[in-house]
Design a protein around this motif. Structure first.
Motif, PDB file in Angstrom:
ATOM      1  N   VAL A  75      13.551   1.915  44.949  1.00  0.00           N
ATOM      2  CA  VAL A  75      13.094   2.813  46.014  1.00  0.00           C
ATOM      3  C   VAL A  75      13.406   2.176  47.375  1.00  0.00           C
ATOM      4  CG1 VAL A  75      11.063   3.894  47.069  1.00  0.00           C
ATOM      5  CG2 VAL A  75      11.275   3.818  44.578  1.00  0.00           C
ATOM      6  N   ALA A  76      13.176   0.867  47.461  1.00  0.00           N
ATOM      7  CA  ALA A  76      13.388   0.170  48.741  1.00  0.00           C
ATOM      8  C   ALA A  76      14.857   0.249  49.160  1.00  0.00           C
ATOM      9  CB  ALA A  76      12.943  -1.281  48.617  1.00  0.00           C
ATOM     10  N   VAL A  77      15.765   0.107  48.189  1.00  0.00           N
ATOM     11  CA  VAL A  77      17.199   0.189  48.528  1.00  0.00           C
ATOM     12  C   VAL A  77      17.512   1.575  49.075  1.00  0.00           C
ATOM     13  CG1 VAL A  77      19.530   0.240  47.523  1.00  0.00           C
ATOM     14  CG2 VAL A  77      17.958  -1.602  46.931  1.00  0.00           C
ATOM     15  N   ASP A  78      16.999   2.615  48.378  1.00  0.00           N
ATOM     16  CA  ASP A  78      17.288   3.989  48.801  1.00  0.00           C
ATOM     17  C   ASP A  78      16.723   4.293  50.194  1.00  0.00           C
ATOM     18  OD1 ASP A  78      18.626   4.494  46.517  1.00  0.00           O
ATOM     19  OD2 ASP A  78      16.998   5.569  45.508  1.00  0.00           O
ATOM     20  N   LEU A  79      15.563   3.707  50.508  1.00  0.00           N
ATOM     21  CA  LEU A  79      14.924   3.994  51.799  1.00  0.00           C
ATOM     22  C   LEU A  79      15.276   2.964  52.882  1.00  0.00           C
ATOM     23  CD1 LEU A  79      11.274   4.956  50.666  1.00  0.00           C
ATOM     24  CD2 LEU A  79      13.072   6.510  51.442  1.00  0.00           C
ATOM     25  N   GLU A  80      16.103   1.983  52.491  1.00  0.00           N
ATOM     26  CA  GLU A  80      16.418   0.856  53.398  1.00  0.00           C
ATOM     27  C   GLU A  80      15.115   0.221  53.894  1.00  0.00           C
ATOM     28  OE1 GLU A  80      19.247   1.954  56.367  1.00  0.00           O
ATOM     29  OE2 GLU A  80      20.694   2.620  54.871  1.00  0.00           O
TER      30      GLU A  80
END
Ligand code: FAD
Length: 315
Positions: free
Chosen positions: A104-109
């Motif tokens: 999720v963190a990667v997708d939301l930067e």
């Protein structure tokens, strides 16, 4: 702006951690002066989350999502986070949560911190306290990105009732429209999993061989507990690797951890020391585990465990 919480369920029922992460999300939302939105996937009764402060619950229902799949679930959490303008996403730090959070963190930067044990001590800069070095120390970590993903450690923040008049909104994620396929093929049903268990009965090399695990499973059944083991036990093939707990195995944060015939090596303790009450059964009074135990029985597992089962059954 909002705080999005992913409230995990299994076979339609919320896991206890779901109430803990909603409680946590509510606290963060209050600190930021915003609302908390909870996301559920195939939960039977999403309105249960109003009790813990969720003003809005976004529900996703799709039979193809019955089995946890990190990539699919992360895509849904990200989509809902964007739709709800969430700047903070809260998940738990279970095995599933530890897979989910970084995706999720990667997708939301977003900056991502797991094993968090307390509400942010400050929101500017955004500072959270987390367990580090195999749960032996704590560190305060500043998340400086606009978006933040927080993984809450089980049994740390606690479950806090904060009833609100909430509302529920059904959501059809894009991934459902494009067709969902599940990848995970193994699921043990009817058994308490180590991650969800309030009680874990764990045994080590002191049990001598796999043929002696009947009494461990029976004790676990009587207590409604999950069964676990030390690393050498799974290395020897006496028990499946999914039961191996410790620094290199699964972490355990149970309310009660019963260690039978386990010496208490530092690598074992590193994975279980977040458990609240530890009971040790060991023939050797000098076994290091006794120093970490709340209660200890110096005795032979082959005598103590059957007596314990008998007493518990009569209880
Ligand atoms: P033992 O150390 O052999 O202890 C057996 C115990 O049973 C003894 O204390 C003995 O007194 C007792 N006993 C014997 N007979 C009886 C009886 N009849 N009744 C009651 N008690 C009895 N280990 C883990 O568990 N998890 C990990 O994640 C892990 N990660 C590791 C990572 C690394 C890098 C390394 C180097 C090691 C790791 N280990 C891990 C291994 C760890 O160091 C220990 O070797 C291991 O935990 C010992 O397992 P044990 O207690 O089952 O066996």
């Amino acid at each position: 702006m909002s705080v999005l919480v992913f409230a995990e369920s299994s076979e339609g029922k919320f896991k206890k951690t779901a109430f803990e992460v909603v409680s946590y999300g509510k606290k963060v939302a209050e600190q930021l002066g915003t609302n908390v939105v909870a996301l559920t996937i195939n939960a039977n009764d999403s309105s249960e989350l109003y009790t813990y402060g969720a003003e809005k619950v976004v529900t996703v229902s799709n039979d193809a999502l019955n089995t946890f799949n990190a990539k699919q679930y992360a895509a849904i959490v990200t989509e809902v986070a964007k739709a709800q303008s969430a700047t903070v996403v809260v998940v738990d730090s279970s095995i599933d949560g530890l897979y989910l959070a970084p995706l999720v963190a990667v997708d939301l930067e977003a900056g991502c911190v797991s094993n968090v044990v307390a509400a942010p001590s400050s929101t500017s800069p955004f500072t959270v306290k987390r367990k580090t070095f195999s749960n032996k120390t704590f560190s305060n970590t500043v998340i400086s990105t606009d978006h933040k993903v927080i993984g809450v450690a089980k049994n740390s923040y606690g479950v806090h009732e904060n009833p609100v008049a909430g509302s529920t909104e059904a959501f059809e994620p894009a991934i459902a429209a494009s067709g969902v396929t599940s990848e995970k093929v193994e699921r043990v049903t009817g058994k308490v999993t180590i991650a969800d268990a309030d009680i874990v009965v764990s045994a080590g090399r002191g049990l001598k061989g796999p043929e002696n695990w009947g009494m461990i499973e029976e004790l676990a059944d009587v207590l409604g507990a999950a069964s676990a083991c030390s690393k050498p036990v799974s290395d020897l093939g006496w028990r499946p690797h999914s039961e191996h707990v410790g620094q290199t195995g699964k972490p355990v944060a149970a309310n009660l951890y019963i260690a039978i015939g386990i010496s208490g090596a530092i690598q074992h303790l590193a994975g279980i020391n977040a458990s609240k009450v530890k009971v040790v059964i060991n023939t050797d009074p000098e076994a290091p585990f006794f120093k970490a135990a709340d209660y200890g029985i110096v005795g032979d597992a082959f005598e103590v465990v059957p007596k314990l089962i008998e007493k518990l059954k009569a209880f």
